[in-house]
Write a protein that holds these residues in place. Structure first.
Motif: not given
Length: 396
Positions: A309-329
């Motif tokens: 968030i500090y370096k780019i934006s909250s939306l980009f931070s959330n996008v990287i968080s969504t990258l974990a989507l296929p990992i956990v299931p």
């Protein structure tokens, strides 16, 4: 990503514009070329930081979610304890406040003089209380939902974040971002029709619905908190440093921990913790280690998320968080015997498609910024060459 022009203040493209600002003698193209190694160094340094923060988000979130499910599956049943471990690990970050770089310390002091302590304290209290409530909603969702379903529903936070960022941070909703939001919304809605009682969660249909609603509400709340944090960096914590990033995490986590502890003792669940540890299927030591590592991994995630968030934006931070989507299931299928039925597969594909759509928009924006910077650099060099050519030969 619409906010790139406004928010990527420290990104590579903006570093180029900042690097071009130092005074260079008119017509001295060699001096201008000498600035490029510094630009390259800062550019690679910026990308290294992005990679580190992204790894923190991906690893922290994935491991913490799986360990949280393990806590419930092996005998843990305290919602307050599950909530507490999401914030109580903040002391591990305290040393980094003093070890962090002192760069921009003067700017931080200027901010403290410009904004009253009451405003700063109010910001930390708001974020802390909000974090405590959001963690409780996540705990209830993880208790009643299979971890695969829980993770897929959490993907909806990207859509919520884009919505809040549109109003709070001037996020532009392009065709690719809107496509991403629609796909992520459909992905989450599909899971309403796919209760799975055969998974690691033994919830009834009623509890499944409660878990789904709580997880969806938690995702919306977390997205709002990210957008507010980005707004705080722009309006209140301007020109802040990495040290302020760590301070923000520590302060809001400390306040959230106090609120959760009050709830833990007020609810009376603290009386059952000793018995819960004794009945934990993996043993007392494993019980403690599970809680400790959940706490540490959530703090690792927080550092990565707030850092992005500090370096780019909250939306980009959330996008990287969504990258974990296929990992956990996928991991949950092997570790917790979650059933990956057809609806979940479709939901996962739509969610990944939505994430890819947003990521492509970010790629397009990045290319656009680089093209603008290169054109500006060429125009500047041409002007300098023309100025040199215009100087009389005698003066040369």
């Amino acid at each position: 990503m619409g906010e790139v022009h406004e928010e990527c203040i420290t990104g590579p493209s903006n570093i180029m514009s900042q690097e071009a600002k130092p005074a260079v003698p008119s017509g001295d193209t060699n001096a201008r070329r000498n600035l490029r190694p510094g630009f390259s160094l800062k550019r690679y340094s910026w990308w290294i930081q992005m990679i580190i923060y992204s790894v923190f988000v991906l690893c922290g979130q994935s491991v913490a979610t799986l360990l949280g499910r393990l806590y419930y599956d092996k005998g843990g049943n305290s919602k307050w304890m599950s909530t507490l471990v999401q914030t109580v690990g903040f002391p591990v970050l305290v040393p980094f406040i003093f070890l962090a770089s002192n760069e921009k310390q003067h700017s931080e002091e200027t901010n403290r003089r410009k904004y009253s302590p009451i405003l700063m304290v109010s910001l930390f209290i708001f974020l802390g209380v909000f974090l405590a409530a959001d963690c409780m909603l996540y705990s209830i969702g993880l208790l009643y939902l299979p971890v695969s379903t829980y993770t897929l529903v959490c993907a909806s936070q990207l859509g919520f974040n884009a919505f809040f960022s549109y109003f709070l941070n001037g996020q532009k909703l392009t065709a690719f971002i809107i496509n991403s939001l629609v796909l992520l919304t459909i992905s989450s809605v599909l899971l309403v029709f796919s209760p799975d009682d055969s998974s690691g969660s033994s919830a009834t249909k009623g509890k499944y619905a409660i878990g789904f609603i709580c997880t969806l509400a938690a995702s919306a709340g977390y997205a709002l908190m990210l957008s507010v944090t980005q707004l705080a960096f722009r309006k209140v914590l301007r020109n802040s440093s990495v040290r302020m990033v760590v301070k923000l995490i520590v302060y809001q986590s400390a306040i959230a921990t106090v609120v959760i502890l009050i709830g833990l003792f007020a609810s009376g669940e603290w009386k059952t913790l000793t018995k819960e540890m004794e009945n934990f299927k993996l043993g007392n030591l494993s019980y403690l280690m599970t809680l400790i590592w959940i706490s540490i991994t959530w703090q690792i995630f927080n550092v990565g998320a707030v850092g992005l968030i500090y370096k780019i934006s909250s939306l980009f931070s959330n996008v990287i968080s969504t990258l974990a989507l296929p990992i956990v299931p996928v991991v949950a299928v092997f570790t917790f015997n979650d059933k990956m039925n057809g609806v979940k597969v479709i939901s996962m594909v739509l969610a990944i498609w939505g994430f890819t759509s947003y990521l492509y928009q970010h790629y397009v924006d990045d290319l656009e910024i680089k093209a603008i910077a290169e054109n500006a650099s060429k125009v500047s060099d041409e002007r300098n060459v023309n100025q040199v050519s215009a100087i009389p030969l005698v003066e040369r």
